[in-house]
Design a protein around this motif. Structure first.
Motif, PDB file in Angstrom:
ATOM      1  N   VAL A  18      30.845  13.652   8.355  1.00  0.00           N
ATOM      2  CA  VAL A  18      32.228  13.894   7.948  1.00  0.00           C
ATOM      3  C   VAL A  18      32.793  15.036   8.795  1.00  0.00           C
ATOM      4  O   VAL A  18      32.223  16.127   8.839  1.00  0.00           O
ATOM      5  CB  VAL A  18      32.332  14.271   6.453  1.00  0.00           C
ATOM      6  N   VAL A  19      33.897  14.754   9.478  1.00  0.00           N
ATOM      7  CA  VAL A  19      34.499  15.727  10.386  1.00  0.00           C
ATOM      8  C   VAL A  19      35.533  16.554   9.618  1.00  0.00           C
ATOM      9  O   VAL A  19      36.504  16.009   9.091  1.00  0.00           O
ATOM     10  CB  VAL A  19      35.153  15.005  11.583  1.00  0.00           C
ATOM     11  N   GLY A  20      35.294  17.871   9.551  1.00  0.00           N
ATOM     12  CA  GLY A  20      36.223  18.794   8.894  1.00  0.00           C
ATOM     13  C   GLY A  20      37.008  19.564   9.933  1.00  0.00           C
ATOM     14  O   GLY A  20      36.441  20.360  10.678  1.00  0.00           O
ATOM     15  N   HIS A  21      38.328  19.326   9.970  1.00  0.00           N
ATOM     16  CA  HIS A  21      39.133  19.907  11.044  1.00  0.00           C
ATOM     17  C   HIS A  21      39.589  21.332  10.767  1.00  0.00           C
ATOM     18  O   HIS A  21      39.951  22.065  11.680  1.00  0.00           O
ATOM     19  CB  HIS A  21      40.348  19.021  11.308  1.00  0.00           C
ATOM     20  N   GLU A  22      39.633  21.708   9.497  1.00  0.00           N
ATOM     21  CA  GLU A  22      40.112  23.056   9.154  1.00  0.00           C
ATOM     22  C   GLU A  22      39.090  23.810   8.324  1.00  0.00           C
ATOM     23  O   GLU A  22      39.374  24.879   7.796  1.00  0.00           O
ATOM     24  CB  GLU A  22      41.423  22.937   8.360  1.00  0.00           C
ATOM     25  N   ALA A  23      37.914  23.258   8.189  1.00  0.00           N
ATOM     26  CA  ALA A  23      36.907  23.843   7.300  1.00  0.00           C
ATOM     27  C   ALA A  23      36.356  25.137   7.893  1.00  0.00           C
ATOM     28  O   ALA A  23      36.360  25.330   9.106  1.00  0.00           O
ATOM     29  CB  ALA A  23      35.777  22.843   7.085  1.00  0.00           C
ATOM     30  N   PRO A  24      35.893  26.028   7.040  1.00  0.00           N
ATOM     31  CA  PRO A  24      35.423  27.328   7.529  1.00  0.00           C
ATOM     32  C   PRO A  24      34.140  27.206   8.352  1.00  0.00           C
ATOM     33  O   PRO A  24      33.313  26.323   8.114  1.00  0.00           O
ATOM     34  CB  PRO A  24      35.148  28.112   6.240  1.00  0.00           C
ATOM     35  N   THR A  25      33.993  28.119   9.305  1.00  0.00           N
ATOM     36  CA  THR A  25      32.770  28.194  10.111  1.00  0.00           C
ATOM     37  C   THR A  25      32.060  29.533   9.903  1.00  0.00           C
ATOM     38  O   THR A  25      31.032  29.791  10.517  1.00  0.00           O
ATOM     39  CB  THR A  25      33.096  28.024  11.604  1.00  0.00           C
ATOM     40  N   THR A  26      32.641  30.373   9.051  1.00  0.00           N
ATOM     41  CA  THR A  26      32.014  31.646   8.668  1.00  0.00           C
ATOM     42  C   THR A  26      31.989  31.700   7.132  1.00  0.00           C
ATOM     43  O   THR A  26      32.779  31.010   6.467  1.00  0.00           O
ATOM     44  CB  THR A  26      32.805  32.849   9.216  1.00  0.00           C
ATOM     45  N   PRO A  27      31.067  32.513   6.568  1.00  0.00           N
ATOM     46  CA  PRO A  27      30.862  32.446   5.103  1.00  0.00           C
ATOM     47  C   PRO A  27      31.897  33.194   4.276  1.00  0.00           C
ATOM     48  O   PRO A  27      31.779  33.212   3.049  1.00  0.00           O
ATOM     49  CB  PRO A  27      29.470  33.076   4.942  1.00  0.00           C
ATOM     50  N   ILE A  53      42.299   5.635   1.760  1.00  0.00           N
ATOM     51  CA  ILE A  53      41.618   6.382   0.697  1.00  0.00           C
ATOM     52  C   ILE A  53      40.928   7.624   1.272  1.00  0.00           C
ATOM     53  O   ILE A  53      40.654   7.706   2.469  1.00  0.00           O
ATOM     54  CB  ILE A  53      40.618   5.504  -0.083  1.00  0.00           C
ATOM     55  N   HIS A  54      40.671   8.574   0.388  1.00  0.00           N
ATOM     56  CA  HIS A  54      40.005   9.812   0.788  1.00  0.00           C
ATOM     57  C   HIS A  54      38.566   9.532   1.231  1.00  0.00           C
ATOM     58  O   HIS A  54      37.936   8.572   0.806  1.00  0.00           O
ATOM     59  CB  HIS A  54      39.963  10.791  -0.390  1.00  0.00           C
ATOM     60  N   ALA A  55      38.056  10.445   2.044  1.00  0.00           N
ATOM     61  CA  ALA A  55      36.715  10.270   2.615  1.00  0.00           C
ATOM     62  C   ALA A  55      35.638  10.211   1.537  1.00  0.00           C
ATOM     63  O   ALA A  55      34.647   9.486   1.681  1.00  0.00           O
ATOM     64  CB  ALA A  55      36.423  11.404   3.595  1.00  0.00           C
ATOM     65  N   ASP A  56      35.797  10.967   0.445  1.00  0.00           N
ATOM     66  CA  ASP A  56      34.771  10.916  -0.609  1.00  0.00           C
ATOM     67  C   ASP A  56      34.774   9.561  -1.313  1.00  0.00           C
ATOM     68  O   ASP A  56      33.718   9.006  -1.641  1.00  0.00           O
ATOM     69  CB  ASP A  56      34.935  12.064  -1.620  1.00  0.00           C
ATOM     70  N   HIS A  57      35.960   8.992  -1.511  1.00  0.00           N
ATOM     71  CA  HIS A  57      36.038   7.675  -2.146  1.00  0.00           C
ATOM     72  C   HIS A  57      35.517   6.600  -1.185  1.00  0.00           C
ATOM     73  O   HIS A  57      34.857   5.647  -1.616  1.00  0.00           O
ATOM     74  CB  HIS A  57      37.471   7.406  -2.584  1.00  0.00           C
ATOM     75  N   ALA A  58      35.797   6.773   0.109  1.00  0.00           N
ATOM     76  CA  ALA A  58      35.264   5.847   1.110  1.00  0.00           C
ATOM     77  C   ALA A  58      33.732   5.877   1.112  1.00  0.00           C
ATOM     78  O   ALA A  58      33.069   4.840   1.252  1.00  0.00           O
ATOM     79  CB  ALA A  58      35.812   6.197   2.486  1.00  0.00           C
ATOM     80  N   THR A  59      33.181   7.060   0.940  1.00  0.00           N
ATOM     81  CA  THR A  59      31.721   7.202   0.883  1.00  0.00           C
ATOM     82  C   THR A  59      31.151   6.440  -0.312  1.00  0.00           C
ATOM     83  O   THR A  59      30.146   5.712  -0.191  1.00  0.00           O
ATOM     84  CB  THR A  59      31.353   8.696   0.798  1.00  0.00           C
ATOM     85  N   ALA A  60      31.805   6.578  -1.467  1.00  0.00           N
ATOM     86  CA  ALA A  60      31.346   5.861  -2.667  1.00  0.00           C
ATOM     87  C   ALA A  60      31.442   4.351  -2.466  1.00  0.00           C
ATOM     88  O   ALA A  60      30.545   3.598  -2.884  1.00  0.00           O
ATOM     89  CB  ALA A  60      32.176   6.295  -3.881  1.00  0.00           C
ATOM     90  N   VAL A  61      32.521   3.898  -1.828  1.00  0.00           N
ATOM     91  CA  VAL A  61      32.703   2.455  -1.606  1.00  0.00           C
ATOM     92  C   VAL A  61      31.658   1.926  -0.624  1.00  0.00           C
ATOM     93  O   VAL A  61      31.082   0.850  -0.832  1.00  0.00           O
ATOM     94  CB  VAL A  61      34.138   2.177  -1.097  1.00  0.00           C
ATOM     95  N   ALA A  62      31.389   2.683   0.433  1.00  0.00           N
ATOM     96  CA  ALA A  62      30.388   2.249   1.417  1.00  0.00           C
ATOM     97  C   ALA A  62      29.004   2.146   0.765  1.00  0.00           C
ATOM     98  O   ALA A  62      28.274   1.168   0.981  1.00  0.00           O
ATOM     99  CB  ALA A  62      30.352   3.220   2.596  1.00  0.00           C
ATOM    100  N   LEU A 116      33.339   9.617   9.259  1.00  0.00           N
ATOM    101  CA  LEU A 116      34.626   9.695   8.561  1.00  0.00           C
ATOM    102  C   LEU A 116      35.333  10.996   8.923  1.00  0.00           C
ATOM    103  O   LEU A 116      34.685  11.972   9.327  1.00  0.00           O
ATOM    104  CB  LEU A 116      34.427   9.710   7.041  1.00  0.00           C
ATOM    105  N   SER A 117      36.632  11.015   8.710  1.00  0.00           N
ATOM    106  CA  SER A 117      37.393  12.247   8.904  1.00  0.00           C
ATOM    107  C   SER A 117      37.861  12.790   7.566  1.00  0.00           C
ATOM    108  O   SER A 117      37.915  12.070   6.573  1.00  0.00           O
ATOM    109  CB  SER A 117      38.602  11.974   9.803  1.00  0.00           C
ATOM    110  N   ASP A 118      38.185  14.085   7.548  1.00  0.00           N
ATOM    111  CA  ASP A 118      38.707  14.710   6.325  1.00  0.00           C
ATOM    112  C   ASP A 118      40.175  14.286   6.113  1.00  0.00           C
ATOM    113  O   ASP A 118      40.544  13.164   6.434  1.00  0.00           O
ATOM    114  CB  ASP A 118      38.522  16.231   6.384  1.00  0.00           C
ATOM    115  N   HIS A 119      41.021  15.179   5.655  1.00  0.00           N
ATOM    116  CA  HIS A 119      42.420  14.833   5.385  1.00  0.00           C
ATOM    117  C   HIS A 119      43.222  14.655   6.671  1.00  0.00           C
ATOM    118  O   HIS A 119      44.343  14.161   6.629  1.00  0.00           O
ATOM    119  CB  HIS A 119      43.058  15.922   4.509  1.00  0.00           C
ATOM    120  N   ARG A 120      42.675  15.071   7.783  1.00  0.00           N
ATOM    121  CA  ARG A 120      43.368  14.927   9.068  1.00  0.00           C
ATOM    122  C   ARG A 120      42.816  13.704   9.796  1.00  0.00           C
ATOM    123  O   ARG A 120      41.665  13.304   9.606  1.00  0.00           O
ATOM    124  CB  ARG A 120      43.128  16.177   9.922  1.00  0.00           C
TER     125      ARG A 120
END
Lengths: 200, 200
Positions: B6-15, B177-186, B148-152
């Motif tokens: 799952v590709v996160g385009h804006e997700a954090p890379t630091t804690p 559909i959102h990536a999490d729902h796509a995961t459930a469907v797959a 899959l991609s995130d919201h972007r």
């Protein structure tokens, strides 16, 4: 119209639950919130033809209507905040009439029996259960009301009620999946039913 | 083995991201965490034959392995906490070797290209995309890696990379559909594929 009724057996019925511990102190409200997200949210959109009803400990029901929902995002914390506002409003409610706590969110002091009686009229009630008929073997229902349980099994009383109220008992597959994932699968089944695979 | 990238385009890379604002200040980490839940969790169980890889801003990848995962619950906050621990560990990592930050969770300073190169060997890479072939028209892939991609949307560079790396491009239905729902469907598609509808 597609509707989902999700039974929460340990979910809070008062607004004093911790937003930081939805999976623990808030009685698996995390799962119920993910069901709301799965029932109502598309990527960058809302399913305006969908509603979801959370039945909380058979005491009250918080309902979300995709057609009128505002100020919502699909994350658990935002949706739990809307549940908290609804439970706040419920404390001021009089009788069994639903109260709108925010746009598209209503709360009523109704358990499963009364909620089903309200939403199921002239609709197809589909009890999602691992012992049901396989989904591919059933025709897509018109105006379906899917009834699901949270992390706990339906109680004997709920099963008796559903035996009476449900038009069908349907299984989504051979593996036991969470209610939010079941919601996503049911939507996808209806989204793709009747579509020529070459056409989407 | 089923895997999800799952590709996160804006997700954090630091804690140093806020656990209380996963959908805002943490760059839609809520969605990525729900993808982890959909990829790995069954009702009262874990999919031991599944892994999920979160590619964060093409800088680092946090991977969850269902076979060895411990101390996890499917709520967003718990899973975001595991991502935070992984990003903490990444700050101490040397080179590109993965580091295990908690049982079943590893982090590597790898973007999409290197992650795909690692997980896709001798497996079927399935690019989930609304313009792909309809799922029912495709045979269930052996050893699939769903991307899959995130919201972007995928960027042009990511699309070029996937054009090269993907064995198939598949659409799950006519609605986005959102990536999490796509995961459930797959997962459900693979869970039920090959099953006689009378047998589950």
């Amino acid at each position: 119209m597609r509707q989902f009724v999700v039974v929460g057996h340990e979910a809070p019925t008062t607004p004093d639950f911790p937003l930081d511990d939805l999976a623990g102190g808030a009685g698996r409200l995390d799962l119920l919130c993910r069901c709301v997200g799965a029932a109502l949210f598309l990527s960058h959109g809302i399913r305006e033809d969908a509603r979801v009803h959370l039945v909380l400990q058979d005491e009250c029901t918080v309902s979300f209507d995709g057609a009128t929902l505002r100020n919502a995002r699909p994350d658990e914390r935002t949706l739990a905040g809307l549940v908290r506002s609804a439970l706040d409003a419920a404390e001021d409610a009089v009788g069994h009439r639903p109260v709108e706590s925010s746009p598209g969110v209503t709360v009523a002091t109704r358990g499963l029996d009364a909620t089903l009686a309200d939403v199921a009229r002239r609709r197809t009630v589909v009890h999602l259960h691992e012992d049901g008929d396989p989904l591919p073997a059933t025709d897509p229902p018109a105006d379906p009301v899917f009834v699901l349980s949270d992390h706990r099994d339906f109680t004997a009383d709920e099963m008796a009620l559903l035996d009476d109220a449900a038009d069908r008992r349907v299984s989504l597959g051979p593996r036991p999946i969470h209610a939010d994932h079941a919601t996503a699968v049911a939507h996808n089944y209806l989204d793709t039913a009747g579509y020529d695979p070459d056409s989407y």
